[in-house]
Design a protein around this motif. Structure first.
Motif, mmCIF file in Angstrom:
data_model
loop_
_atom_site.group_PDB
_atom_site.id
_atom_site.type_symbol
_atom_site.label_atom_id
_atom_site.label_comp_id
_atom_site.label_asym_id
_atom_site.label_seq_id
_atom_site.Cartn_x
_atom_site.Cartn_y
_atom_site.Cartn_z
ATOM 1 N N LEU A 121 0.867 -1.170 0.000
ATOM 2 C CA LEU A 121 0.000 0.000 0.000
ATOM 3 C C LEU A 121 0.906 1.223 0.000
ATOM 4 N N SER A 122 0.752 2.081 -0.999
ATOM 5 C CA SER A 122 1.530 3.309 -1.092
ATOM 6 C C SER A 122 0.564 4.483 -0.952
ATOM 7 N N LEU A 123 0.815 5.339 0.056
ATOM 8 C CA LEU A 123 -0.150 6.372 0.422
ATOM 9 C C LEU A 123 0.353 7.795 0.218
ATOM 10 N N ASP A 124 -0.522 8.608 -0.357
ATOM 11 C CA ASP A 124 -0.365 10.055 -0.361
ATOM 12 C C ASP A 124 -1.198 10.581 0.803
ATOM 13 N N HIS A 125 -0.864 11.743 1.300
ATOM 14 C CA HIS A 125 -1.675 12.337 2.363
ATOM 15 C C HIS A 125 -2.823 13.144 1.768
ATOM 16 N N ASP A 126 -2.525 14.130 0.969
ATOM 17 C CA ASP A 126 -3.536 15.036 0.438
ATOM 18 C C ASP A 126 -4.239 14.402 -0.764
ATOM 19 N N LEU A 127 -5.555 14.289 -0.660
ATOM 20 C CA LEU A 127 -6.328 13.645 -1.732
ATOM 21 C C LEU A 127 -7.347 14.584 -2.358
ATOM 22 N N GLY A 128 -7.019 15.857 -2.388
ATOM 23 C CA GLY A 128 -7.848 16.806 -3.130
ATOM 24 C C GLY A 128 -8.862 17.548 -2.285
ATOM 25 N N GLU A 129 -9.623 18.390 -3.000
ATOM 26 C CA GLU A 129 -10.650 19.241 -2.395
ATOM 27 C C GLU A 129 -11.947 19.085 -3.170
ATOM 28 N N ASP A 130 -13.058 19.393 -2.497
ATOM 29 C CA ASP A 130 -14.338 19.376 -3.199
ATOM 30 C C ASP A 130 -14.527 20.694 -3.946
ATOM 31 N N ASP A 131 -15.678 20.876 -4.571
ATOM 32 C CA ASP A 131 -15.938 22.072 -5.376
ATOM 33 C C ASP A 131 -15.928 23.365 -4.560
ATOM 34 N N ALA A 132 -16.166 23.258 -3.258
ATOM 35 C CA ALA A 132 -16.171 24.430 -2.381
ATOM 36 C C ALA A 132 -14.795 24.699 -1.770
ATOM 37 N N TYR B 204 3.921 2.050 2.469
ATOM 38 C CA TYR B 204 4.887 3.103 2.139
ATOM 39 C C TYR B 204 4.152 4.433 2.075
ATOM 40 N N LEU B 205 4.816 5.497 2.498
ATOM 41 C CA LEU B 205 4.223 6.828 2.492
ATOM 42 C C LEU B 205 4.949 7.679 1.458
ATOM 43 N N HIS B 206 4.288 7.932 0.330
ATOM 44 C CA HIS B 206 4.933 8.684 -0.751
ATOM 45 C C HIS B 206 4.536 10.162 -0.777
ATOM 46 N N THR B 207 3.871 10.628 0.237
ATOM 47 C CA THR B 207 3.412 12.012 0.276
ATOM 48 C C THR B 207 4.568 13.011 0.360
ATOM 49 N N ASP B 208 4.347 14.203 -0.179
ATOM 50 C CA ASP B 208 5.302 15.305 -0.042
ATOM 51 C C ASP B 208 4.948 16.191 1.151
ATOM 52 N N ASN B 209 3.870 15.880 1.838
ATOM 53 C CA ASN B 209 3.399 16.656 2.981
ATOM 54 C C ASN B 209 4.108 16.133 4.236
ATOM 55 N N ILE C 148 3.207 -6.104 9.967
ATOM 56 C CA ILE C 148 3.079 -5.155 8.872
ATOM 57 C C ILE C 148 4.343 -4.302 8.827
ATOM 58 N N GLU C 149 4.961 -4.223 7.642
ATOM 59 C CA GLU C 149 6.157 -3.398 7.469
ATOM 60 C C GLU C 149 5.718 -1.981 7.096
ATOM 61 N N ILE C 150 6.217 -0.994 7.848
ATOM 62 C CA ILE C 150 5.801 0.397 7.663
ATOM 63 C C ILE C 150 7.028 1.234 7.344
ATOM 64 N N TYR C 151 6.963 1.960 6.223
ATOM 65 C CA TYR C 151 8.090 2.772 5.757
ATOM 66 C C TYR C 151 7.646 4.219 5.596
ATOM 67 N N HIS C 152 8.466 5.150 6.047
ATOM 68 C CA HIS C 152 8.109 6.572 5.958
ATOM 69 C C HIS C 152 8.585 7.212 4.651
ATOM 70 N N TYR C 153 8.911 6.400 3.668
ATOM 71 C CA TYR C 153 9.393 6.895 2.377
ATOM 72 C C TYR C 153 8.695 6.128 1.251
ATOM 73 N N PRO C 154 8.814 6.608 0.001
ATOM 74 C CA PRO C 154 8.140 5.947 -1.128
ATOM 75 C C PRO C 154 8.859 4.684 -1.580
ATOM 76 N N ILE C 155 8.110 3.801 -2.199
ATOM 77 C CA ILE C 155 8.673 2.595 -2.802
ATOM 78 C C ILE C 155 9.019 2.847 -4.286
ATOM 79 N N THR C 156 8.354 3.825 -4.883
ATOM 80 C CA THR C 156 8.592 4.171 -6.285
ATOM 81 C C THR C 156 8.815 5.679 -6.398
#
Length: 116
Positions: A36-47, A72-77, A101-109
């Protein structure tokens, strides 16, 4: 399956893409997740209101006792990365998620964005 959660970046080869929290939840609830590779910020709604983000997904996984073999956490935040990482580690220590569960604070790709 390998799941890449990001609202903007290109999906790396070998991953299935979830562009939103709800898409990610659907995959995690029905599929066995290897990476599982995660970004933090996933956008905003129309408002302009922030949509549920990667940290919300981490909290959901911890509350439900869900797993991925490797996260893995690939976020820039930087604040989002720290919150996700520390929450996952704390959940492991407390037994909310499995200890193996293996947890990494950096990206895999490499993060790539083509705008497509």
């Amino acid at each position: 399956m390998n799941l890449y959660v990001d609202d903007l970046r290109d999906c790396p080869e070998g991953f299935v893409l979830a562009r939103s929290y709800s898409e990610a939840v659907a995959y995690i609830n029905k599929e066995e997740i290897h990476v599982l590779s995660l970004d933090h910020d996933l956008g905003e709604d129309d408002a302009g209101k922030e949509l549920p983000n990667g940290y919300d997904l981490v909290k959901y996984m911890c509350e439900q006792g869900l797993r991925a073999d490797k996260i893995y956490l690939h976020t820039d935040n930087p604040v989002g990365r720290k919150n996700m990482y520390e929450t996952l580690l704390a959940a492991q220590r407390r037994g909310f998620i499995e200890a193996d569960i293996e947890i990494y604070h950096y990206p895999i790709t490499a993060n790539k964005y083509s705008g497509q």
